[in-house]
Design a protein around this motif. Sequence first.
Motif, PDB file in Angstrom:
ATOM      1  N   TYR A  68      18.104  -5.063  -0.253  1.00 41.49           N
ATOM      2  CA  TYR A  68      19.536  -5.398  -0.284  1.00 41.49           C
ATOM      3  C   TYR A  68      19.757  -6.908  -0.182  1.00 41.49           C
ATOM      4  N   LEU A  69      18.924  -7.586   0.562  1.00 42.21           N
ATOM      5  CA  LEU A  69      19.104  -9.022   0.783  1.00 42.21           C
ATOM      6  C   LEU A  69      18.806  -9.849  -0.458  1.00 42.21           C
ATOM      7  N   GLY A  70      18.161  -9.266  -1.460  1.00 44.80           N
ATOM      8  CA  GLY A  70      17.768 -10.030  -2.638  1.00 44.80           C
ATOM      9  C   GLY A  70      18.933 -10.732  -3.304  1.00 44.80           C
ATOM     10  N   ALA A  71      20.055 -10.031  -3.445  1.00 44.12           N
ATOM     11  CA  ALA A  71      21.211 -10.638  -4.114  1.00 44.12           C
ATOM     12  C   ALA A  71      21.735 -11.844  -3.342  1.00 44.12           C
ATOM     13  N   GLY A  72      21.797 -11.727  -2.021  1.00 38.48           N
ATOM     14  CA  GLY A  72      22.257 -12.848  -1.214  1.00 38.48           C
ATOM     15  C   GLY A  72      21.309 -14.027  -1.269  1.00 38.48           C
ATOM     16  N   LEU A  73      20.007 -13.758  -1.285  1.00 45.24           N
ATOM     17  CA  LEU A  73      19.029 -14.840  -1.380  1.00 45.24           C
ATOM     18  C   LEU A  73      19.121 -15.540  -2.733  1.00 45.24           C
ATOM     19  N   ARG A  74      19.364 -14.769  -3.783  1.00 46.01           N
ATOM     20  CA  ARG A  74      19.481 -15.372  -5.109  1.00 46.01           C
ATOM     21  C   ARG A  74      20.648 -16.347  -5.163  1.00 46.01           C
ATOM     22  N   ARG A  75      21.702 -16.063  -4.416  1.00 46.99           N
ATOM     23  CA  ARG A  75      22.849 -16.970  -4.383  1.00 46.99           C
ATOM     24  C   ARG A  75      22.715 -18.029  -3.293  1.00 46.99           C
ATOM     25  N   GLY A  76      21.567 -18.080  -2.629  1.00 45.04           N
ATOM     26  CA  GLY A  76      21.303 -19.149  -1.677  1.00 45.04           C
ATOM     27  C   GLY A  76      21.998 -19.005  -0.346  1.00 45.04           C
ATOM     28  N   LYS A  77      22.313 -17.789   0.057  1.00 42.24           N
ATOM     29  CA  LYS A  77      23.041 -17.596   1.311  1.00 42.24           C
ATOM     30  C   LYS A  77      22.136 -17.864   2.513  1.00 42.24           C
ATOM     31  N   ARG A  78      22.599 -18.725   3.379  1.00 40.90           N
ATOM     32  CA  ARG A  78      21.823 -19.076   4.567  1.00 40.90           C
ATOM     33  C   ARG A  78      21.654 -17.880   5.483  1.00 40.90           C
ATOM     34  N   ARG A  79      22.706 -17.097   5.643  1.00 36.21           N
ATOM     35  CA  ARG A  79      22.613 -15.940   6.527  1.00 36.21           C
ATOM     36  C   ARG A  79      21.652 -14.897   5.965  1.00 36.21           C
ATOM     37  N   ALA A  80      21.624 -14.743   4.655  1.00 36.47           N
ATOM     38  CA  ALA A  80      20.670 -13.811   4.056  1.00 36.47           C
ATOM     39  C   ALA A  80      19.242 -14.270   4.361  1.00 36.47           C
ATOM     40  N   TRP A  81      19.015 -15.584   4.285  1.00 37.04           N
ATOM     41  CA  TRP A  81      17.691 -16.113   4.621  1.00 37.04           C
ATOM     42  C   TRP A  81      17.369 -15.851   6.087  1.00 37.04           C
ATOM     43  N   GLN A  82      18.322 -16.081   6.975  1.00 42.37           N
ATOM     44  CA  GLN A  82      18.077 -15.866   8.401  1.00 42.37           C
ATOM     45  C   GLN A  82      17.728 -14.402   8.691  1.00 42.37           C
ATOM     46  N   VAL A  83      18.472 -13.496   8.094  1.00 41.92           N
ATOM     47  CA  VAL A  83      18.202 -12.073   8.309  1.00 41.92           C
ATOM     48  C   VAL A  83      16.850 -11.700   7.707  1.00 41.92           C
ATOM     49  N   ALA A  84      16.545 -12.235   6.516  1.00 43.81           N
ATOM     50  CA  ALA A  84      15.261 -11.937   5.881  1.00 43.81           C
ATOM     51  C   ALA A  84      14.094 -12.413   6.743  1.00 43.81           C
ATOM     52  N   VAL A  85      14.240 -13.587   7.357  1.00 43.07           N
ATOM     53  CA  VAL A  85      13.181 -14.092   8.245  1.00 43.07           C
ATOM     54  C   VAL A  85      12.999 -13.147   9.428  1.00 43.07           C
ATOM     55  N   GLY A  86      14.104 -12.729  10.043  1.00 44.54           N
ATOM     56  CA  GLY A  86      14.005 -11.822  11.175  1.00 44.54           C
ATOM     57  C   GLY A  86      13.395 -10.478  10.800  1.00 44.54           C
ATOM     58  N   LEU A  87      13.807  -9.922   9.664  1.00 46.90           N
ATOM     59  CA  LEU A  87      13.267  -8.627   9.239  1.00 46.90           C
ATOM     60  C   LEU A  87      11.792  -8.731   8.865  1.00 46.90           C
ATOM     61  N   THR A  88      11.418  -9.831   8.225  1.00 49.56           N
ATOM     62  CA  THR A  88      10.013  -9.998   7.838  1.00 49.56           C
ATOM     63  C   THR A  88       9.130 -10.125   9.080  1.00 49.56           C
ATOM     64  N   ALA A  89       9.597 -10.876  10.074  1.00 49.40           N
ATOM     65  CA  ALA A  89       8.835 -10.976  11.321  1.00 49.40           C
ATOM     66  C   ALA A  89       8.725  -9.613  12.003  1.00 49.40           C
TER      67      ALA A  89
END
Length: 573
Positions: A68-89
């Motif tokens: 789900y976060l892919g679309a937000g990351l494609r648009r460069g959303k900082r919060r999407a990146w923050q959530v992706a980092v937390g989920l990946t960890a």
Amino acid sequence: MIQPRSAHPPFSRRTIARLVQVAGLFDILTVVVPHPRGRMEAVMDFVPAAGVLSAHAATVVVGMLLVYLGAGLRRGKRRAWQVAVGLTAASIALHLVKGFDLGAAGVAAILLIMLLATQDRFTTIADPAHRWRALTALAGFATAGFVLGFVEIAVRANRLDGTPGVIDWAKESALGLIGLDGPVEFRYRLGADAVAYTTGACGLLAAGVALVILLRPGSRRPQRDGDGEARLRELLQRYGGADSLGYFALRTDKALIWAPNRAAVVAYRVVNGVSLAAGDPIGPESAWPEAIGAWLADADRHGWTPAVLGCGNAAGRAYRKWGLDVVELGDEAIVDTAAFSLNGRPMRGVRQAVNRMRRAGYTCRVVRQRDLTETELAAAVRAAELFRDGPVERGFSMALSRFGDPRDADCLLVLCHDEQGVLRGLLQFVPWGADGLSLDLMRGDRTADNGLTELMVSAVLEQANHLGVRRVSLNFAVLRSVFARADELGAGPVLRLWHRLLLLASKLWQIESLYRSNAKYQPSWAPRYLCFPTARDLPRIAVAALTAEAFLPTPRLPSLRRAPAADATEVLA
């Protein structure tokens, strides 16, 4: 001067987004594929069975969220990146807990390193209000799940092993929100499953809704100061003749973004994460690149998808230089008033309708709004409100969505009365430069005789020379070429299929009837275009455009009402 750049996100950012989505699918796959039995037994020496099962479920959830976060990351959303980092960890730990899966944990670790190394690519401004809304949603659903779980345990109090106290009930319910078992033991499996499913579902719902709200694109309320409004009107006076849609930039729900030297401006509205501009930029064509660049930079900074609805040919070329794709959306009907005449066979249908209405005693008054008395204007405003079909004020790209406002004194009105002097229909045209008009509002009494619209349109076209008007823009016909070519001999199967689909859509949105009603006046057709970043954005843009035009549910725009409501007799008299 601002240099054109691609409207698409940077390639590296798109690549990162795709890799995150692939990693999410990989996480889900690791749960589906069976693990070696020896590895599972080794893990269960350190982790209870409930923890292993919870780790499996959580891994699936993490994988779905990464997708789900892919679309937000494609648009460069900082919060999407923050959530992706937390989920990946978190996925690193989950892979180890669910089966000591070193390979999957290693993949997640590589992804985490990549995200940390590229954090400078994710700088989109987040809406601060979404953070608190997300926390409110998380707390609300989690509280509801906790209470439901607690009540279910209380209802089954006589079917519990031992005598756990209220504190243990609360622990069981709270841990159930994150998929863990608590200290309460149930005599029957059904009771334990019921509590686990209720609390677990509420926990997932709380996390999912909070995440969706947190990652929602921000919006922007139009803020137009007096200087900006005055400058916009000045540009319309000097350059408004270039685009029949220019005057609609004065809508109060459109924001303005200016070129650095304020020589040109783009009017737009943010709808569901789409920065939706309409028509051409306003100002000299030489200044358009700076305004377009400022608008695209603003959209990129906020993570909005840029789109342009109904621009002309020159603007389409300008937007294409900035990386947007351009497709024809339809055609605008423009009547040359000097060449208009009711005579001739092609105008037979219109001529008959006009003559029939005139014989029935209908007359039209063509007048500028500023020349109406307060009483006359108030009556026209109330009639427009009464004649409206439905409670929603439709229009965005080619509608002003207000009537009788003192700021629109130059608008031209056509007021049609029957033989008793009762107002039965009205049109409003906005200025199109110094010598043009653009149709904005068309309202009529549905009990009036057939031919009301033809009479009103013909009235303004026949008086155009007296008014100093040499061109009149009528309604916009979506995909007009499909209807026109479908009537020709030799139309192919693909064209006929398109025609059938548009006929079906016309039952909802009157696409064909608008084309036919325009074509009867023998206009010339000026193409209008849709500009967008990529084909994958088209569904999102289509929803935003339909919402802005009020064809999909949306908060009601300000009403045309300018005076207290009156009954039909008072309004029409």
